[in-house]
Design an enzyme around this catalytic site. Structure first.
Site, PDB file in Angstrom:
ATOM      1  CG  ASP A 445      18.090  -1.753  -1.303  1.00  0.00           C
ATOM      2  OD1 ASP A 445      17.008  -2.318  -1.077  1.00  0.00           O
ATOM      3  OD2 ASP A 445      18.811  -1.267  -0.409  1.00  0.00           O
ATOM      4  CD  GLU A 482      13.193  -0.916  -1.959  1.00  0.00           C
ATOM      5  OE1 GLU A 482      12.507  -1.630  -1.209  1.00  0.00           O
ATOM      6  OE2 GLU A 482      14.427  -0.770  -1.825  1.00  0.00           O
TER       7      GLU A 482
END
Length: 782
Positions: A445, A482
């Site tokens: 993330d 990401e």
């Protein structure tokens, strides 16, 4: 071995905490800078901290009343036993005999050693550390009393470098809860946030005990403590050493939420297993029927679902179901265990879930959040672990602004990922999940945070990113970034990769959305995206599969909402509509939100199919979102992280209603990809691999694209055409390969079951009339 006196401490007692503080010479921080402590409100599990806040919690959760105490300590190396009396309480030397020794610095956390358990904690700037143990209660679950022991660690005997450590003999092999009180400098402007009255969670705890049931508001103030289980036999993995080990080019990833997948009553599961690891096992047949071969699980690290209830605010009605509020990086989410089973059960059930997914040939990828923790910002500080253990090490700080927390995560704090100690913690965490839980890969993330140095500046060669790529234990794992963060570090196509790192291709998402909805000037970039985004990845000597293609992810609209809403509808989130992305590149097909207009509904259905066709024929690694296979709606909410309701929960009755139509199309399209290797090459297309049936690339108003992907082995060419115009287009179909004829497999304008016919319907005409906002797929067959 030195023996020590044992004190029964009311770990919910402020006087006890103050006494410890006074003995160690630690000055508490001024009240104006007080860090919110879970100890100072009602306690659901142990009650470390201020007794003034103790209150009864849920009947299903054990309560602990204050009991009298003394504090166990070592005395200048004396071999004898010492007992410091407090509040007039004395205990016999034989009531609860424990012995201790200095311990060792590694491994961090709690570990078994000959003769006892070793506890080791890093803190560079601490001046005092107290190990707090809550022993297993005697009697029933409702027992009010609790035996508590504290060990004040000696800086000379119990410290090596920056590691504090102690070995304790005689402890049970399981069921003990533990934490630390840590004291140190009070210079807020120097980055310190020490508060020795707060019991903190060990960053290396492998199991975490907190509230028992997910989202139970009555337990909102319960603390989280480390625990361990050295009693249980090793988990029986059977033949699971034979991991699926699928080639990256062959993956079809299904992003999903463990809880939301089966939490709804429509799942048909009993209340004890809904929303659990075991509940997911029950639904593996659905995943197989859909055709996906990898699941990407939203965070399953221990997290705080009730973080919004810490203080009155417009979001205090919400329950964090996405899990991006990490408490600990080693422990599985305990409230995903069935029937409120707790941390030990959670560990076993997660392993069972992974084992069963592997048996089905499905890989398990974890969405991991190493960019921030649940400890919030300086405006609403919250102390669970890292902040109180060594804030200056664990977080990025702006030392030019009174050591304020830097916020590149959008969540108030940013983990100092490339600090040597934090880097090693992250690597240890990843190895733990691979070794202990047989995890196949990780999606990181806001991974651009991991590319920043301690001062927040981007690094050309981030040590953490390189070491993850080069680590021997992680060598077979899928690692997916990401590649952006909330500080503007956008690294799509530029993420440091060392020939390993894949990326969420955010440009793929945006460009496909714009072309399919009919934006002008998008045909060329659409062609680039479906052919593997060579402009992003080939230049860095990577492969097409290093780009993870997606139209929909947990952030943003669902696929149904993408074609149903022009605007986000986030009022229920309590942030005044300020949350969630405003640039969604969505189109409601003529009506905002729900409608009974059959023409609008038909157009929306075509558009969802168009997106899915484009995703499944694109070079690269496709990823879809849980629920899109039946058309799940969040009613226009594009940031639904805080809703433990049907907004996020998979609706199994809707799946059944749409099984023969929408679901069938999605499933067959995935299977078509699996059966056609030319759609998942491990190299970029060249001029011999594809023919573009186009002679007007510069025409910005053209919204039609047709091309043929060639099969050099068997002649099984695939012709594709996408019409994003609002009118019919008569496409001239090229001749099929020698001794082959075209068969129509897909026409998104047709009703089910004719919208996709896996075996194909023969087509002989020179032209195909393609409806507005439709796509077709022809397959060359003998």
């Amino acid at each position: 071995m030195d023996s020590i006196g044992i004190n029964r401490a009311p770990l919910g007692s402020s006087s006890s905490a103050a006494a410890v503080t006074a003995r160690r010479g630690i000055a508490l921080r001024p009240a104006r800078r007080s860090v919110a402590s879970t100890n100072r409100v009602g306690v659901a599990t142990i009650g470390f901290g201020d007794a003034s806040g103790l209150r009864a919690c849920s009947e299903k959760v054990r309560r602990f009343d204050s009991v009298r105490s003394t504090t166990a300590r070592a005395q200048n190396g004396n071999a004898g036993r010492s007992m410091t009396e407090e509040r007039g309480c004395t205990m016999s030397d034989t009531e609860m005999p424990f012995k201790y020794s200095s311990g060792k610095a590694f491994p961090l956390g709690v570990s078994q050693v000959e003769g006892g358990l070793n506890f080791a904690l890093f803190s560079q700037h601490a001046s005092s550390v107290i190990l707090c143990l809550k022993l297993p209660g005697r009697g029933t679950e409702d027992e009010k009393g609790a035996d508590v022991v504290e060990f004040v660690l000696d800086q000379q005997k119990n410290k090596t470098g920056d590691i504090w450590h102690v070995i304790v003999e005689g402890l049970p092999a399981s069921g003990v809860l533990y934490g630390y009180r840590v004291g140190g400098p009070q210079g807020w402007d120097q980055g310190h946030r020490f508060d020795s009255s707060t019991v903190l969670l060990d960053p290396y705890a492998k199991l975490v005990s907190g509230r028992k049931y997910f989202g139970v508001a009555e337990e909102k103030s319960s603390q989280h403590f480390g625990t361990y289980d050295f009693d249980s036999s090793p988990f029986d993995w059977g033949d699971d050493y034979r991991l699926p080990n699928l080639p990256e080019a062959d993956l079809v990833i299904y992003e999903m939420n463990v809880r939301a997948f089966t939490a709804d009553e429509s799942s048909g599961l009993d209340s004890t297993s809904r929303g659990s690891y075991l509940g997911l096992i029950d639904k593996i047949p659905h995943l197989l029927e859909l055709g996906v071969n990898a699941v990407e699980l939203l965070p399953v690290f221990e997290y705080d679902e009730l973080e919004f209830k810490r203080y009155p605010n417009p979001r205090d009605h919400m329950v964090n179901t996405w899990g991006y509020s990490t408490i600990n990086f080693f422990a599985p989410m305990s409230r995903y265990a069935s029937a409120g089973g707790g941390p030990v059960a959670a560990s076993k059930e997660l392993k069972q879930m992974v084992k069963e997914l592997h048996k089905a040939g499905i890989e398990v990828i974890l969405d991991v959040v190493y960019n921030h923790t649940n400890e919030a910002d300086d405006a609403h500080p919250y102390m669970t672990s890292f902040r109180g253990i060594d804030n200056k090490v664990y977080y990025m700080l702006d030392l030019n602004k009174n050591a304020e927390l830097l916020n590149f995560s959008g969540c108030g704090n940013t983990l100092n990922c490339n600090h040597p100690v934090v880097k090693e913690l992250i690597l240890d965490s990843l190895r733990h999940w691979v070794e202990e839980y047989h995890i196949d890969g990780f999606r990181f993330d806001l991974a651009s945070v991991l590319c920043r140095g301690p001062d927040g500046c981007p690094l050309d060669a981030p040590p953490l990113i390189k070491e993850i790529a080069k680590d021997a234990v992680l060598s077979r794992c899928k690692i997916i970034a990401e590649p952006w963060d909330c500080g503007g570090l956008y690294l799509v196509g530029r993420f440091p990769n060392w020939d390993r790192w894949a990326e969420w291709n955010g440009k793929y998402r945006d460009d496909l959305r714009r072309f399919i909805k009919g934006d002008p000037g998008m045909k060329g970039v659409f062609a680039t995206r479906v052919s593997g985004s060579a402009d992003l990845y080939q230049v860095n000597e990577r492969k097409p599969y290093h780009g993870v293609n997606f139209v929909i992810a947990h952030d943003g609209f669902t696929l149904c909402d993408l074609v149903s809403y022009n605007l986000k509808h986030n009022d229920a989130n309590g942030e005044g509509g300020c949350d969630g992305c405003n640039d969604n590149f969505s189109w409601n097909c003529g009506v905002e939100g729900e409608t009974n207009d059959l023409n609008v509904l038909s157009l929306r259905s075509r558009q969802m199919k168009n997106f899915h066709v484009a995703l499944m024929i694109s070079q690269g690694t496709p990823m879809m979102l849980m629920g899109d296979e039946y058309g799940h709606t969040r009613y226009g909410n594009n940031n639904s992280y805080g809703h433990d309701t049907c907004i996020n929960n998979f609706q199994w009755e809707q799946l059944e209603q749409r099984r023969d139509g929408h679901f069938r199309f999605f499933s067959e399209m995935i299977k078509f990809r699996h059966s056609n290797p030319i759609l998942r090459r491990d190299r970029f297309l060249n001029k011999n691999d594809v023919t573009w049936h186009e002679d007007c690339w510069e025409n910005q108003e053209s919204k039609f694209l047709a091309f043929t992907v060639h099969d050099h082995n068997s002649g099984g060419d695939i012709y594709l055409a996408f019409n994003a115009h609002d009118y019919f287009v008569d496409a001239v179909i090229p001749p099929p390969p020698h001794h082959k004829c075209w068969n129509r497999v897909v026409d998104t304008n047709l009703e089910s079951p004719n919208d996709i016919v896996p075996e194909g319907v023969p087509f002989t005409g020179p032209k195909y009339r393609i409806a507005p906002y439709s796509s077709i797929l022809l397959k060359a067959k003998p």
